[in-house]
Design a protein around this motif. Structure first.
Motif, mmCIF file in Angstrom:
data_model
loop_
_atom_site.group_PDB
_atom_site.id
_atom_site.type_symbol
_atom_site.label_atom_id
_atom_site.label_comp_id
_atom_site.label_asym_id
_atom_site.label_seq_id
_atom_site.Cartn_x
_atom_site.Cartn_y
_atom_site.Cartn_z
ATOM 1 N N LEU A 81 -16.372 1.658 0.901
ATOM 2 C CA LEU A 81 -17.369 1.812 1.966
ATOM 3 C C LEU A 81 -17.411 3.225 2.536
ATOM 4 O O LEU A 81 -18.455 3.673 2.996
ATOM 5 N N ARG A 82 -16.259 3.898 2.564
ATOM 6 C CA ARG A 82 -16.163 5.293 3.019
ATOM 7 C C ARG A 82 -16.641 5.514 4.450
ATOM 8 O O ARG A 82 -17.039 6.599 4.809
ATOM 9 N N ALA A 83 -16.635 4.492 5.274
ATOM 10 C CA ALA A 83 -17.083 4.611 6.657
ATOM 11 C C ALA A 83 -16.014 3.993 7.564
ATOM 12 O O ALA A 83 -16.042 2.793 7.836
ATOM 13 N N PRO A 84 -15.031 4.796 8.010
ATOM 14 C CA PRO A 84 -13.919 4.250 8.797
ATOM 15 C C PRO A 84 -14.354 3.455 10.031
ATOM 16 O O PRO A 84 -13.737 2.435 10.351
ATOM 17 N N GLU A 85 -15.413 3.901 10.713
ATOM 18 C CA GLU A 85 -15.856 3.201 11.913
ATOM 19 C C GLU A 85 -16.348 1.801 11.576
ATOM 20 O O GLU A 85 -16.067 0.835 12.293
ATOM 21 N N TYR A 86 -17.092 1.683 10.474
ATOM 22 C CA TYR A 86 -17.599 0.374 10.050
ATOM 23 C C TYR A 86 -16.446 -0.520 9.613
ATOM 24 O O TYR A 86 -16.417 -1.713 9.937
ATOM 25 N N ILE A 87 -15.486 0.053 8.896
ATOM 26 C CA ILE A 87 -14.324 -0.720 8.460
ATOM 27 C C ILE A 87 -13.531 -1.213 9.669
ATOM 28 O O ILE A 87 -13.074 -2.355 9.708
ATOM 29 N N ALA A 88 -13.365 -0.349 10.661
ATOM 30 C CA ALA A 88 -12.651 -0.738 11.875
ATOM 31 C C ALA A 88 -13.345 -1.906 12.562
ATOM 32 O O ALA A 88 -12.690 -2.812 13.087
ATOM 33 N N GLN A 89 -14.665 -1.902 12.524
ATOM 34 C CA GLN A 89 -15.430 -2.978 13.152
ATOM 35 C C GLN A 89 -15.207 -4.304 12.436
ATOM 36 O O GLN A 89 -14.943 -5.327 13.084
ATOM 37 N N ILE A 90 -15.296 -4.310 11.113
ATOM 38 C CA ILE A 90 -15.167 -5.583 10.401
ATOM 39 C C ILE A 90 -13.714 -6.063 10.346
ATOM 40 O O ILE A 90 -13.470 -7.261 10.194
ATOM 41 N N SER B 121 -20.588 1.215 -10.943
ATOM 42 C CA SER B 121 -20.059 2.360 -10.197
ATOM 43 C C SER B 121 -21.080 3.487 -10.113
ATOM 44 O O SER B 121 -21.268 4.099 -9.056
ATOM 45 N N GLU B 122 -21.751 3.760 -11.221
ATOM 46 C CA GLU B 122 -22.714 4.863 -11.244
ATOM 47 C C GLU B 122 -23.932 4.571 -10.383
ATOM 48 O O GLU B 122 -24.384 5.419 -9.607
ATOM 49 N N LEU B 123 -24.482 3.363 -10.493
ATOM 50 C CA LEU B 123 -25.656 3.014 -9.685
ATOM 51 C C LEU B 123 -25.308 3.008 -8.201
ATOM 52 O O LEU B 123 -26.118 3.423 -7.361
ATOM 53 N N SER B 124 -24.099 2.545 -7.875
ATOM 54 C CA SER B 124 -23.651 2.565 -6.487
ATOM 55 C C SER B 124 -23.541 3.994 -5.972
ATOM 56 O O SER B 124 -23.964 4.305 -4.848
ATOM 57 N N ARG B 125 -22.974 4.885 -6.796
ATOM 58 C CA ARG B 125 -22.848 6.288 -6.391
ATOM 59 C C ARG B 125 -24.216 6.901 -6.128
ATOM 60 O O ARG B 125 -24.417 7.622 -5.144
ATOM 61 N N GLN B 126 -25.183 6.599 -6.986
ATOM 62 C CA GLN B 126 -26.528 7.138 -6.812
ATOM 63 C C GLN B 126 -27.157 6.623 -5.515
ATOM 64 O O GLN B 126 -27.792 7.381 -4.770
ATOM 65 N N ASP B 127 -26.984 5.326 -5.242
ATOM 66 C CA ASP B 127 -27.531 4.758 -4.008
ATOM 67 C C ASP B 127 -26.935 5.426 -2.780
ATOM 68 O O ASP B 127 -27.635 5.719 -1.802
ATOM 69 N N GLN B 128 -25.622 5.675 -2.812
ATOM 70 C CA GLN B 128 -24.956 6.274 -1.658
ATOM 71 C C GLN B 128 -25.389 7.720 -1.437
ATOM 72 O O GLN B 128 -25.275 8.238 -0.323
ATOM 73 N N LEU B 129 -25.884 8.360 -2.487
ATOM 74 C CA LEU B 129 -26.373 9.726 -2.341
ATOM 75 C C LEU B 129 -27.743 9.795 -1.680
ATOM 76 O O LEU B 129 -28.051 10.758 -0.980
ATOM 77 N N VAL B 130 -28.576 8.778 -1.904
ATOM 78 C CA VAL B 130 -29.977 8.891 -1.477
ATOM 79 C C VAL B 130 -30.397 7.893 -0.415
ATOM 80 O O VAL B 130 -31.408 8.107 0.274
ATOM 81 N N PRO C 99 -30.214 5.523 3.106
ATOM 82 C CA PRO C 99 -29.609 5.505 4.447
ATOM 83 C C PRO C 99 -28.589 4.380 4.549
ATOM 84 O O PRO C 99 -28.663 3.373 3.828
ATOM 85 N N GLU C 100 -27.636 4.546 5.454
ATOM 86 C CA GLU C 100 -26.522 3.613 5.563
ATOM 87 C C GLU C 100 -26.971 2.174 5.802
ATOM 88 O O GLU C 100 -26.377 1.241 5.275
ATOM 89 N N HIS C 101 -28.035 1.969 6.590
ATOM 90 C CA HIS C 101 -28.419 0.607 6.940
ATOM 91 C C HIS C 101 -28.970 -0.182 5.759
ATOM 92 O O HIS C 101 -29.107 -1.412 5.828
ATOM 93 N N LEU C 102 -29.284 0.504 4.657
ATOM 94 C CA LEU C 102 -29.772 -0.196 3.463
ATOM 95 C C LEU C 102 -28.660 -0.500 2.464
ATOM 96 O O LEU C 102 -28.895 -1.180 1.459
#
Length: 254
Positions: free
Chosen positions: A100-109, A207-216, A218-221
């Motif tokens: 997820l690479r988002a410590p704040e979101y991980i802390a929440q869940i 893994s590759e499709l996920s990496r591409q999505d994370q590059l382009v 927004p987080e809420h999607l």
């Protein structure tokens, strides 16, 4: 991941005898900013295009080259695996931080307080797995795949998480994007090997499709998805002889 775009860019920098400072100057950025981008191996697509332009490369040249490379899996020191096994929430946090690479979101869940989040970050830093920066920002030092020891101290935790995920998938009504599947067939070992290679290719595609999505995107999607399974020879005598509520004790294969 099918390849590492940033590794290709680093090789291009070396080929041109350019330093991070040179690249930063060309892009009008600070050298620490460039170092953070390459260390985290994470930035928006627009920034990657800017770097490609600065190196006189096309984006397709870089991605095609990256797709031909294989990311080598990292094996953690036994002492590190033992430390993670002794603190299951820390291990779960590490896995989520990789995905997820988002410590704040991980802390929440995970229901972590700011103090506990900081403690986990500092523990990962002491283990040589992460770096804690200003504002309690926690960054992994590497996003390379991790290969855990097959019979190592983390096996019980990995087993528990994946069995829990599969049990949830079976018991929860499927939606359009959810699909439980199980397949067993008789075949030659050569055919089984071919299917194993296809499964590996699917893993790399995910893994590759996920990496591409994370590059382009927004987080809420971005939503977390998971696939878990085991491909191997099965002993149906042992498998069917046990009641369903002892799933965790059933041998996966021989």
């Amino acid at each position: 991941m099918r390849g590492d775009v940033f590794k290709v860019l680093q090789e291009a920098l070396r080929a041109r005898r350019m330093t991070y400072a040179d690249l930063a100057d060309t892009l009008g950025l600070s050298e620490p900013t460039i170092k953070r981008i390459f260390a985290a191996r994470d930035c928006k697509l627009s920034r990657i295009i800017e770097i490609c332009d600065a190196l006189d490369l096309s984006l397709s040249d870089v991605t095609d080259n990256a797709a031909r490379q294989k990311a080598e899996a990292t094996v953690l020191p036994m002492a590190t695996e033992l430390s993670l096994a002794a603190d299951p929430p820390l291990f779960y946090f590490l896995i989520l931080l990789r995905d997820l690479r988002a410590p704040e979101y991980i802390a929440q869940i995970m229901g972590l307080s700011p103090t506990r989040l900081h403690q986990m970050g500092m523990t990962l830093e002491r283990l040589g797995l992460a770096e804690v920066g200003a504002g309690n920002k926690i960054r992994l030092l590497s996003h390379a795949p991790i290969r855990f020891r097959p019979n190592g101290p983390l096996l019980p935790l990995l087993k528990e998480v994946n069995l829990r995920f599969i049990a949830h998938g079976i018991s929860t009504p499927s939606g359009n994007a959810d699909h439980f599947f199980t397949i067993s067939r008789r075949m030659r070992s050569e055919t089984a090997l071919e299917i194993r290679q296809d499964i590996q290719a699917l893993s790399e595609k995910i893994s590759e499709l996920s990496r591409q999505d994370q590059l382009v995107a927004p987080e809420h999607l971005l939503k977390p998805y998971k696939i878990a399974g085991f491909w191997g020879v099965v002993d149906f005598g042992a498998l069917m002889a046990r009641p369903a509520n002892t799933l965790e004790t059933v041998p996966q294969g021989r």
